[in-house]
Design an enzyme around this catalytic site. Structure first.
Site, PDB file in Angstrom:
ATOM      1  N   ASP A 218      -3.801  -7.660   0.177  1.00  0.00           N
ATOM      2  CA  ASP A 218      -3.992  -6.882  -1.053  1.00  0.00           C
ATOM      3  C   ASP A 218      -5.484  -6.821  -1.376  1.00  0.00           C
ATOM      4  O   ASP A 218      -6.198  -7.816  -1.264  1.00  0.00           O
ATOM      5  CB  ASP A 218      -3.214  -7.529  -2.209  1.00  0.00           C
ATOM      6  CG  ASP A 218      -3.050  -6.577  -3.376  1.00  0.00           C
ATOM      7  OD1 ASP A 218      -1.921  -6.133  -3.640  1.00  0.00           O
ATOM      8  OD2 ASP A 218      -4.077  -6.257  -4.031  1.00  0.00           O
ATOM      9  N   ILE A 219      -5.935  -5.656  -1.798  1.00  0.00           N
ATOM     10  CA  ILE A 219      -7.357  -5.444  -2.076  1.00  0.00           C
ATOM     11  C   ILE A 219      -7.817  -6.198  -3.329  1.00  0.00           C
ATOM     12  O   ILE A 219      -9.008  -6.483  -3.484  1.00  0.00           O
ATOM     13  CB  ILE A 219      -7.645  -3.929  -2.192  1.00  0.00           C
ATOM     14  CG1 ILE A 219      -9.091  -3.609  -1.840  1.00  0.00           C
ATOM     15  CG2 ILE A 219      -7.260  -3.372  -3.551  1.00  0.00           C
ATOM     16  CD1 ILE A 219      -9.348  -2.126  -1.614  1.00  0.00           C
TER      17      ILE A 219
ATOM     18  N   GLY B 288       6.455  -2.055 -13.319  1.00  0.00           N
ATOM     19  CA  GLY B 288       5.022  -2.256 -13.112  1.00  0.00           C
ATOM     20  C   GLY B 288       4.506  -1.745 -11.783  1.00  0.00           C
ATOM     21  O   GLY B 288       3.445  -2.163 -11.316  1.00  0.00           O
ATOM     22  N   GLN B 289       5.250  -0.814 -11.156  1.00  0.00           N
ATOM     23  CA  GLN B 289       4.818  -0.288  -9.851  1.00  0.00           C
ATOM     24  C   GLN B 289       3.686   0.711 -10.019  1.00  0.00           C
ATOM     25  O   GLN B 289       3.786   1.649 -10.810  1.00  0.00           O
ATOM     26  CB  GLN B 289       6.008   0.390  -9.149  1.00  0.00           C
ATOM     27  CG  GLN B 289       5.671   0.868  -7.742  1.00  0.00           C
ATOM     28  CD  GLN B 289       6.856   1.536  -7.053  1.00  0.00           C
ATOM     29  OE1 GLN B 289       7.917   1.749  -7.662  1.00  0.00           O
ATOM     30  NE2 GLN B 289       6.674   1.885  -5.800  1.00  0.00           N
TER      31      GLN B 289
ATOM     32  N   HIS C  98       6.557  -1.599  -1.289  1.00  0.00           N
ATOM     33  CA  HIS C  98       5.790  -2.729  -0.770  1.00  0.00           C
ATOM     34  C   HIS C  98       6.312  -4.017  -1.361  1.00  0.00           C
ATOM     35  O   HIS C  98       6.705  -4.071  -2.521  1.00  0.00           O
ATOM     36  CB  HIS C  98       4.294  -2.562  -1.054  1.00  0.00           C
ATOM     37  CG  HIS C  98       3.968  -2.282  -2.483  1.00  0.00           C
ATOM     38  ND1 HIS C  98       4.090  -1.042  -3.059  1.00  0.00           N
ATOM     39  CD2 HIS C  98       3.518  -3.105  -3.463  1.00  0.00           C
ATOM     40  CE1 HIS C  98       3.731  -1.093  -4.323  1.00  0.00           C
ATOM     41  NE2 HIS C  98       3.387  -2.340  -4.596  1.00  0.00           N
TER      42      HIS C  98
HETATM   43  P1  5GP Z   1       2.086  -2.491  -7.441  1.00  0.00           P
HETATM   44  O1  5GP Z   1       1.578  -2.702  -8.825  1.00  0.00           O
HETATM   45  O2  5GP Z   1       2.352  -1.045  -7.125  1.00  0.00           O
HETATM   46  O3  5GP Z   1       3.250  -3.401  -7.096  1.00  0.00           O
HETATM   47  O4  5GP Z   1       0.944  -3.033  -6.497  1.00  0.00           O
HETATM   48  C1  5GP Z   1       0.092  -2.244  -5.753  1.00  0.00           C
HETATM   49  C2  5GP Z   1      -0.865  -3.194  -5.083  1.00  0.00           C
HETATM   50  O5  5GP Z   1      -1.579  -2.480  -4.099  1.00  0.00           O
HETATM   51  C3  5GP Z   1      -1.888  -3.808  -6.034  1.00  0.00           C
HETATM   52  O6  5GP Z   1      -1.770  -5.232  -5.985  1.00  0.00           O
HETATM   53  C4  5GP Z   1      -3.231  -3.312  -5.505  1.00  0.00           C
HETATM   54  O7  5GP Z   1      -4.255  -4.274  -5.584  1.00  0.00           O
HETATM   55  C5  5GP Z   1      -2.904  -2.936  -4.078  1.00  0.00           C
HETATM   56  N1  5GP Z   1      -3.693  -1.826  -3.551  1.00  0.00           N
HETATM   57  C6  5GP Z   1      -3.893  -0.618  -4.138  1.00  0.00           C
HETATM   58  N2  5GP Z   1      -4.672   0.171  -3.373  1.00  0.00           N
HETATM   59  C7  5GP Z   1      -4.952  -0.565  -2.265  1.00  0.00           C
HETATM   60  C8  5GP Z   1      -5.733  -0.280  -1.090  1.00  0.00           C
HETATM   61  O8  5GP Z   1      -6.309   0.797  -0.899  1.00  0.00           O
HETATM   62  N3  5GP Z   1      -5.801  -1.274  -0.160  1.00  0.00           N
HETATM   63  C9  5GP Z   1      -5.163  -2.481  -0.318  1.00  0.00           C
HETATM   64  N4  5GP Z   1      -5.296  -3.388   0.649  1.00  0.00           N
HETATM   65  N5  5GP Z   1      -4.429  -2.774  -1.410  1.00  0.00           N
HETATM   66  C10 5GP Z   1      -4.332  -1.819  -2.373  1.00  0.00           C
END
Ligand code: 5GP
Ligand code: ZN
Length: 122
Positions: A36-37, A102-103, A109
């Protein structure tokens, strides 16, 4: 009509296709895992199907094998990435789904987070 396997506007489709770089943890024909980034924990990686599935809400019986593979990879990769063994260690598995869940990225993922506490978040 079946959903397209690749959404050109989707950041995780771009990562799966190698169009956006990522720090890879694991890859096979149908699954990719990458860091995760913006990590919440010392270990924080995401497991995704390479095919564009918008969220966990779209999962049905046809995805049983894929989801089984993702979920069986999670503990193995967690240990490989430095999560300490259960029960003193362990890890957290999160699948944010939809706005109320919270997506933020609408490509399914599975978050795997672990490592010694305190964590940055969570
Ligand atoms: P969500 O809130 O949708 O469950 O989580 C999305 C996750 O994707 C977040 O933790 C965010 O830091 C990660 N993320 C978003 N864009 C990128 C990216 O371009 N690269 C990587 N490695 N992670 C990302
Ligand atoms: Zn996608």
């Amino acid at each position: 009509m079946t959903a397209p396997a690749h959404d050109p506007d989707c950041v995780f489709c771009k990562i799966a296709a190698g169009q956006i770089p990522s720090k890879k943890v694991y890859e096979d024909e149908e699954i990719l895992a990458f860091h995760d980034i913006a990590p919440w924990a010392p270990v924080h990686f995401l497991l995704i199907p390479k095919a564009h599935i918008p969220s966990f809400a779209q999962i049905g019986p046809e995805h049983a094998a894929l989801m089984g593979r993702i979920m069986t990879l999670a503990p193995r990769l967690a240990l490989e990435q430095g999560c300490r063994p259960y029960p003193e260690g362990g890890f957290r598995v999160v699948v944010n789904t939809g706005a109320d869940g919270g997506q933020e990225v609408h490509h399914l993922h599975v978050h795997v987070m672990g490592g010694p506490r305190p964590w940055a978040r969570g």
